[in-house]
Motif scaffolding. Structure first.
Motif, PDB file in Angstrom:
ATOM      1  N   TRP A   1     -35.276  45.453  63.917  1.00 42.51           N
ATOM      2  CA  TRP A   1     -36.278  44.377  63.911  1.00 42.51           C
ATOM      3  C   TRP A   1     -35.585  43.006  63.939  1.00 42.51           C
ATOM      4  O   TRP A   1     -35.975  42.125  64.696  1.00 42.51           O
ATOM      5  CB  TRP A   1     -37.159  44.517  62.668  1.00 42.51           C
ATOM      6  CG  TRP A   1     -38.083  43.374  62.440  1.00 42.51           C
ATOM      7  CD1 TRP A   1     -39.278  43.140  63.054  1.00 42.51           C
ATOM      8  CD2 TRP A   1     -37.876  42.287  61.544  1.00 42.51           C
ATOM      9  NE1 TRP A   1     -39.831  41.979  62.593  1.00 42.51           N
ATOM     10  CE2 TRP A   1     -38.984  41.431  61.651  1.00 42.51           C
ATOM     11  CE3 TRP A   1     -36.864  41.957  60.648  1.00 42.51           C
ATOM     12  CZ2 TRP A   1     -39.114  40.275  60.910  1.00 42.51           C
ATOM     13  CZ3 TRP A   1     -36.987  40.798  59.907  1.00 42.51           C
ATOM     14  CH2 TRP A   1     -38.100  39.967  60.043  1.00 42.51           C
ATOM     15  N   LEU A   2     -34.555  42.841  63.126  1.00 43.97           N
ATOM     16  CA  LEU A   2     -33.829  41.575  63.063  1.00 43.97           C
ATOM     17  C   LEU A   2     -33.177  41.251  64.403  1.00 43.97           C
ATOM     18  O   LEU A   2     -33.235  40.118  64.880  1.00 43.97           O
ATOM     19  CB  LEU A   2     -32.784  41.635  61.950  1.00 43.97           C
ATOM     20  CG  LEU A   2     -32.191  40.327  61.487  1.00 43.97           C
ATOM     21  CD1 LEU A   2     -33.259  39.346  61.039  1.00 43.97           C
ATOM     22  CD2 LEU A   2     -31.213  40.582  60.357  1.00 43.97           C
ATOM     23  N   ASN A   3     -32.583  42.248  65.056  1.00 45.48           N
ATOM     24  CA  ASN A   3     -31.976  42.040  66.368  1.00 45.48           C
ATOM     25  C   ASN A   3     -33.025  41.620  67.396  1.00 45.48           C
ATOM     26  O   ASN A   3     -32.762  40.753  68.239  1.00 45.48           O
ATOM     27  CB  ASN A   3     -31.256  43.305  66.839  1.00 45.48           C
ATOM     28  CG  ASN A   3     -29.984  43.560  66.087  1.00 45.48           C
ATOM     29  OD1 ASN A   3     -29.378  42.653  65.530  1.00 45.48           O
ATOM     30  ND2 ASN A   3     -29.574  44.808  66.023  1.00 45.48           N
ATOM     31  N   GLU A   4     -34.212  42.220  67.339  1.00 43.51           N
ATOM     32  CA  GLU A   4     -35.289  41.835  68.249  1.00 43.51           C
ATOM     33  C   GLU A   4     -35.699  40.381  68.023  1.00 43.51           C
ATOM     34  O   GLU A   4     -35.945  39.657  68.989  1.00 43.51           O
ATOM     35  CB  GLU A   4     -36.503  42.750  68.056  1.00 43.51           C
ATOM     36  CG  GLU A   4     -36.297  44.143  68.544  1.00 43.51           C
ATOM     37  CD  GLU A   4     -37.426  45.083  68.124  1.00 43.51           C
ATOM     38  OE1 GLU A   4     -38.389  44.637  67.447  1.00 43.51           O
ATOM     39  OE2 GLU A   4     -37.336  46.282  68.473  1.00 43.51           O
ATOM     40  N   ARG A   5     -35.762  39.950  66.772  1.00 41.64           N
ATOM     41  CA  ARG A   5     -36.128  38.554  66.462  1.00 41.64           C
ATOM     42  C   ARG A   5     -35.066  37.596  67.016  1.00 41.64           C
ATOM     43  O   ARG A   5     -35.387  36.538  67.521  1.00 41.64           O
ATOM     44  CB  ARG A   5     -36.249  38.340  64.946  1.00 41.64           C
ATOM     45  CG  ARG A   5     -37.289  39.170  64.259  1.00 41.64           C
ATOM     46  CD  ARG A   5     -38.742  38.792  64.490  1.00 41.64           C
ATOM     47  NE  ARG A   5     -39.321  39.090  65.764  1.00 41.64           N
ATOM     48  CZ  ARG A   5     -39.746  40.279  66.203  1.00 41.64           C
ATOM     49  NH1 ARG A   5     -39.597  41.336  65.481  1.00 41.64           N
ATOM     50  NH2 ARG A   5     -40.305  40.418  67.380  1.00 41.64           N
ATOM     51  N   GLU A   6     -33.791  37.995  66.910  1.00 41.16           N
ATOM     52  CA  GLU A   6     -32.711  37.146  67.417  1.00 41.16           C
ATOM     53  C   GLU A   6     -32.792  37.022  68.943  1.00 41.16           C
ATOM     54  O   GLU A   6     -32.552  35.959  69.486  1.00 41.16           O
ATOM     55  CB  GLU A   6     -31.347  37.707  66.995  1.00 41.16           C
ATOM     56  CG  GLU A   6     -31.086  37.561  65.523  1.00 41.16           C
ATOM     57  CD  GLU A   6     -29.825  38.256  65.059  1.00 41.16           C
ATOM     58  OE1 GLU A   6     -29.218  39.042  65.844  1.00 41.16           O
ATOM     59  OE2 GLU A   6     -29.437  38.043  63.904  1.00 41.16           O
ATOM     60  N   GLU A   7     -33.136  38.116  69.633  1.00 34.54           N
ATOM     61  CA  GLU A   7     -33.272  38.089  71.087  1.00 34.54           C
ATOM     62  C   GLU A   7     -34.425  37.174  71.515  1.00 34.54           C
ATOM     63  O   GLU A   7     -34.306  36.446  72.485  1.00 34.54           O
ATOM     64  CB  GLU A   7     -33.474  39.497  71.638  1.00 34.54           C
ATOM     65  CG  GLU A   7     -32.247  40.365  71.548  1.00 34.54           C
ATOM     66  CD  GLU A   7     -32.505  41.812  71.939  1.00 34.54           C
ATOM     67  OE1 GLU A   7     -33.594  42.107  72.490  1.00 34.54           O
ATOM     68  OE2 GLU A   7     -31.621  42.644  71.694  1.00 34.54           O
ATOM     69  N   VAL A   8     -35.528  37.228  70.787  1.00 37.02           N
ATOM     70  CA  VAL A   8     -36.690  36.386  71.104  1.00 37.02           C
ATOM     71  C   VAL A   8     -36.340  34.921  70.903  1.00 37.02           C
ATOM     72  O   VAL A   8     -36.744  34.066  71.680  1.00 37.02           O
ATOM     73  CB  VAL A   8     -37.901  36.788  70.225  1.00 37.02           C
ATOM     74  CG1 VAL A   8     -39.025  35.780  70.336  1.00 37.02           C
ATOM     75  CG2 VAL A   8     -38.395  38.182  70.621  1.00 37.02           C
ATOM     76  N   ALA A   9     -35.550  34.635  69.862  1.00 40.45           N
ATOM     77  CA  ALA A   9     -35.202  33.248  69.541  1.00 40.45           C
ATOM     78  C   ALA A   9     -34.156  32.676  70.505  1.00 40.45           C
ATOM     79  O   ALA A   9     -34.036  31.466  70.627  1.00 40.45           O
ATOM     80  CB  ALA A   9     -34.676  33.166  68.126  1.00 40.45           C
ATOM     81  N   ALA A  10     -33.418  33.538  71.170  1.00 43.58           N
ATOM     82  CA  ALA A  10     -32.322  33.060  72.038  1.00 43.58           C
ATOM     83  C   ALA A  10     -32.843  32.498  73.349  1.00 43.58           C
ATOM     84  O   ALA A  10     -33.892  32.648  73.802  1.00 43.58           O
ATOM     85  CB  ALA A  10     -31.371  34.208  72.338  1.00 43.58           C
TER      86      ALA A  10
END
Length: 67
Positions: free
Chosen positions: A58-67
């Motif tokens: 979940w955290l990795n997905e949030r980082e991808e969305v924010a990038a």
């Protein structure tokens, strides 16, 4: 009894909040209401747990969305 690996250990909501460095409990539950929070398991006593592997995914997905 099956032992969970370190990646699949069950985290309490407090442990998730600590990993997120200061996110409030209310924010966590708001994310759940909106369907954007990490996947949780609800125990028979009503407490919530998050698998560490699901939390990191979940955290990795949030980082991808924010990038």
């Amino acid at each position: 009894m099956t032992r969970l690996s370190r990646n699949d250990e069950l985290m309490t909501v407090s442990e998730v909040l600590a990993e997120l460095n200061g996110i409030s409990r209310r924010t966590f539950y708001r994310w759940r209401e909106m369907g954007t929070g990490p996947t949780v398991l609800k125990l028979p006593n009503g407490e919530l747990r998050v698998r560490r592997s699901a939390f990191h995914e979940w955290l990795n997905e949030r980082e991808e969305v924010a990038a």
